[in-house]
Design a protein around this motif. Sequence first.
Motif, PDB file in Angstrom:
ATOM      1  N   THR A   1      32.383 -19.564  51.176  1.00  0.00           N
ATOM      2  CA  THR A   1      32.659 -18.866  52.436  1.00  0.00           C
ATOM      3  C   THR A   1      32.149 -17.435  52.393  1.00  0.00           C
ATOM      4  O   THR A   1      31.542 -16.947  53.354  1.00  0.00           O
ATOM      5  CB  THR A   1      34.174 -18.872  52.724  1.00  0.00           C
ATOM      6  OG1 THR A   1      34.628 -20.222  52.844  1.00  0.00           O
ATOM      7  CG2 THR A   1      34.485 -18.126  54.017  1.00  0.00           C
ATOM      8  N   THR A   2      32.370 -16.749  51.281  1.00  0.00           N
ATOM      9  CA  THR A   2      31.928 -15.353  51.182  1.00  0.00           C
ATOM     10  C   THR A   2      30.410 -15.245  51.141  1.00  0.00           C
ATOM     11  O   THR A   2      29.858 -14.197  51.488  1.00  0.00           O
ATOM     12  CB  THR A   2      32.516 -14.683  49.930  1.00  0.00           C
ATOM     13  OG1 THR A   2      32.101 -15.393  48.754  1.00  0.00           O
ATOM     14  CG2 THR A   2      34.033 -14.663  49.995  1.00  0.00           C
ATOM     15  N   ARG A   3      29.742 -16.308  50.714  1.00  0.00           N
ATOM     16  CA  ARG A   3      28.271 -16.288  50.719  1.00  0.00           C
ATOM     17  C   ARG A   3      27.719 -16.494  52.127  1.00  0.00           C
ATOM     18  O   ARG A   3      26.614 -16.046  52.436  1.00  0.00           O
ATOM     19  CB  ARG A   3      27.718 -17.377  49.791  1.00  0.00           C
ATOM     20  CG  ARG A   3      27.990 -17.150  48.307  1.00  0.00           C
ATOM     21  CD  ARG A   3      27.240 -18.171  47.463  1.00  0.00           C
ATOM     22  NE  ARG A   3      27.555 -18.036  46.046  1.00  0.00           N
ATOM     23  CZ  ARG A   3      28.424 -18.788  45.394  1.00  0.00           C
ATOM     24  NH1 ARG A   3      29.075 -19.754  46.040  1.00  0.00           N
ATOM     25  NH2 ARG A   3      28.657 -18.605  44.107  1.00  0.00           N
ATOM     26  N   GLN A   4      28.487 -17.181  52.971  1.00  0.00           N
ATOM     27  CA  GLN A   4      27.988 -17.544  54.293  1.00  0.00           C
ATOM     28  C   GLN A   4      28.328 -16.528  55.372  1.00  0.00           C
ATOM     29  O   GLN A   4      27.627 -16.450  56.381  1.00  0.00           O
ATOM     30  CB  GLN A   4      28.544 -18.920  54.691  1.00  0.00           C
ATOM     31  CG  GLN A   4      28.027 -20.063  53.823  1.00  0.00           C
ATOM     32  CD  GLN A   4      28.652 -21.391  54.190  1.00  0.00           C
ATOM     33  OE1 GLN A   4      29.566 -21.457  55.024  1.00  0.00           O
ATOM     34  NE2 GLN A   4      28.174 -22.465  53.581  1.00  0.00           N
ATOM     35  N   GLN A   5      29.399 -15.760  55.198  1.00  0.00           N
ATOM     36  CA  GLN A   5      29.780 -14.816  56.237  1.00  0.00           C
ATOM     37  C   GLN A   5      30.535 -13.628  55.648  1.00  0.00           C
ATOM     38  O   GLN A   5      30.978 -13.661  54.497  1.00  0.00           O
ATOM     39  CB  GLN A   5      30.630 -15.497  57.300  1.00  0.00           C
ATOM     40  CG  GLN A   5      31.964 -16.021  56.814  1.00  0.00           C
ATOM     41  CD  GLN A   5      32.686 -16.787  57.908  1.00  0.00           C
ATOM     42  OE1 GLN A   5      32.587 -17.994  58.006  1.00  0.00           O
ATOM     43  NE2 GLN A   5      33.412 -16.060  58.750  1.00  0.00           N
ATOM     44  N   THR A   6      30.662 -12.604  56.463  1.00  0.00           N
ATOM     45  CA  THR A   6      31.333 -11.381  56.025  1.00  0.00           C
ATOM     46  C   THR A   6      32.837 -11.605  55.932  1.00  0.00           C
ATOM     47  O   THR A   6      33.455 -12.152  56.841  1.00  0.00           O
ATOM     48  CB  THR A   6      31.055 -10.233  57.010  1.00  0.00           C
ATOM     49  OG1 THR A   6      29.649  -9.994  57.055  1.00  0.00           O
ATOM     50  CG2 THR A   6      31.768  -8.964  56.573  1.00  0.00           C
TER      51      THR A   6
ATOM     52  N   GLU B   1      31.713  -9.771  42.004  1.00  0.00           N
ATOM     53  CA  GLU B   1      30.250  -9.736  41.995  1.00  0.00           C
ATOM     54  C   GLU B   1      29.679  -9.986  43.389  1.00  0.00           C
ATOM     55  O   GLU B   1      28.692  -9.364  43.778  1.00  0.00           O
ATOM     56  CB  GLU B   1      29.719 -10.794  41.022  1.00  0.00           C
ATOM     57  CG  GLU B   1      30.196 -10.612  39.583  1.00  0.00           C
ATOM     58  CD  GLU B   1      29.815 -11.781  38.698  1.00  0.00           C
ATOM     59  OE1 GLU B   1      29.122 -12.695  39.206  1.00  0.00           O
ATOM     60  OE2 GLU B   1      30.203 -11.792  37.517  1.00  0.00           O
ATOM     61  N   LEU B   2      30.310 -10.889  44.145  1.00  0.00           N
ATOM     62  CA  LEU B   2      29.773 -11.269  45.453  1.00  0.00           C
ATOM     63  C   LEU B   2      30.102 -10.256  46.545  1.00  0.00           C
ATOM     64  O   LEU B   2      29.239  -9.915  47.363  1.00  0.00           O
ATOM     65  CB  LEU B   2      30.324 -12.648  45.853  1.00  0.00           C
ATOM     66  CG  LEU B   2      29.805 -13.850  45.064  1.00  0.00           C
ATOM     67  CD1 LEU B   2      30.578 -15.101  45.452  1.00  0.00           C
ATOM     68  CD2 LEU B   2      28.318 -14.053  45.326  1.00  0.00           C
ATOM     69  N   ILE B   3      31.347  -9.800  46.584  1.00  0.00           N
ATOM     70  CA  ILE B   3      31.783  -8.874  47.647  1.00  0.00           C
ATOM     71  C   ILE B   3      32.574  -7.720  47.013  1.00  0.00           C
ATOM     72  O   ILE B   3      33.795  -7.624  47.176  1.00  0.00           O
ATOM     73  CB  ILE B   3      32.628  -9.601  48.718  1.00  0.00           C
ATOM     74  CG1 ILE B   3      33.718 -10.475  48.069  1.00  0.00           C
ATOM     75  CG2 ILE B   3      31.750 -10.446  49.613  1.00  0.00           C
ATOM     76  CD1 ILE B   3      34.681 -11.095  49.083  1.00  0.00           C
ATOM     77  N   PRO B   4      31.890  -6.847  46.276  1.00  0.00           N
ATOM     78  CA  PRO B   4      32.597  -5.796  45.530  1.00  0.00           C
ATOM     79  C   PRO B   4      33.379  -4.819  46.401  1.00  0.00           C
ATOM     80  O   PRO B   4      34.324  -4.196  45.923  1.00  0.00           O
ATOM     81  CB  PRO B   4      31.455  -5.083  44.784  1.00  0.00           C
ATOM     82  CG  PRO B   4      30.222  -5.397  45.573  1.00  0.00           C
ATOM     83  CD  PRO B   4      30.431  -6.770  46.113  1.00  0.00           C
ATOM     84  N   ASP B   5      33.005  -4.680  47.671  1.00  0.00           N
ATOM     85  CA  ASP B   5      33.700  -3.728  48.544  1.00  0.00           C
ATOM     86  C   ASP B   5      34.875  -4.351  49.293  1.00  0.00           C
ATOM     87  O   ASP B   5      35.569  -3.655  50.041  1.00  0.00           O
ATOM     88  CB  ASP B   5      32.726  -3.127  49.565  1.00  0.00           C
ATOM     89  CG  ASP B   5      31.744  -2.168  48.918  1.00  0.00           C
ATOM     90  OD1 ASP B   5      32.054  -1.672  47.817  1.00  0.00           O
ATOM     91  OD2 ASP B   5      30.669  -1.931  49.498  1.00  0.00           O
ATOM     92  N   SER B   6      35.089  -5.655  49.132  1.00  0.00           N
ATOM     93  CA  SER B   6      36.171  -6.337  49.848  1.00  0.00           C
ATOM     94  C   SER B   6      37.390  -6.460  48.939  1.00  0.00           C
ATOM     95  O   SER B   6      37.344  -7.182  47.937  1.00  0.00           O
ATOM     96  CB  SER B   6      35.716  -7.726  50.310  1.00  0.00           C
ATOM     97  OG  SER B   6      34.629  -7.617  51.206  1.00  0.00           O
TER      98      SER B   6
END
Length: 328
Positions: free
Chosen positions: A207-212, A236-241
């Motif tokens: 899910t995190t790869r497909q959308q914000t 690694e995928l969404i470091p700011d989330s």
Amino acid sequence: MTTPDAGAPARILVVDDESQNRELVEAMLLPAGYEVYLAEDGAEGWAAAQDKKPDLIILDLMMPGLSGFEVCARLKTDPKTGGIPVLFVTALSQIGDKERALAAGGDDFLTKPFQRAELLARVEALLKVRHLNRDLERALAYLYELELARHAHRPKQRPVPAPPVPGAGVILVVDDQPLPRQLYADVLREAGYVALEAEGGVQALETTRQQTVDVVLLDIMMPSMSGLEVLSKLGELIPDSPVIIVTANPTSDNAIAALRLGAFDFIVKGFKNEVMLSAVSRALQRRRLATRNRALIHQLEDKVQELLATLREHAEESNRLTARPPER
């Protein structure tokens, strides 16, 4: 001392590269009724911890190959062994060594040489804490099941969510249990958030790869891929989330390991809706601040590049003027 389950003797794993040290500790523990396993280095100790699931590990700090620091760090970040207390035993006595041992996840520290009475006192104290944590986890799990049962007997009609508030944020709820996952998502939607659901780590990462995704609400205990593994990959995928951990026991080693891996916060199962919404709101503020700071950094970098380009142009023009032959 026995474990609280069926009165079985507590199992203790002793890891030390010196055979005489292993045998000495074993000789101190056996008369007290403990079941003792021995490992002669860090790698063997790590494997034995995975296989035997001891109630306590007595670990030498300084060993060739895999050191006690490394073994402890691995144990504490693995959901299967993270709750096992670790008693470090070493000849080192510097304060820095003790701080490093405790930072690696150690629960107590014993300096060689030591008396049998001191060793047994430390062992018994750590086992009591271990048993109390288990009792607390069982009690919290029971209360959590009661809360789920209470919700399950409510009318099946799910609440109609309010339309998402513009810019309110996208929240990903990750839990392998459908009922709590739906409950959390419904509360978030009622508050105006866009709530996405994932039934496990693999689906969450996809899910995190497909959308914000702005914030992740992550259950720490899941089969297949644990919450700690998911947390590490999300970093690694969404470091700011920011990631908010949902746990049954905030004092468990898993919860502490999650914070060390970068979790923003944790909330305890059975929480009131306001607690979750407050944590999500704070996480969103952090997310927006991180996004704004990143944008400002990019703007600053662009300005620096523009200035450097201007300076290069001036330097080139200056070189051309300097190289031009003088007029007669």
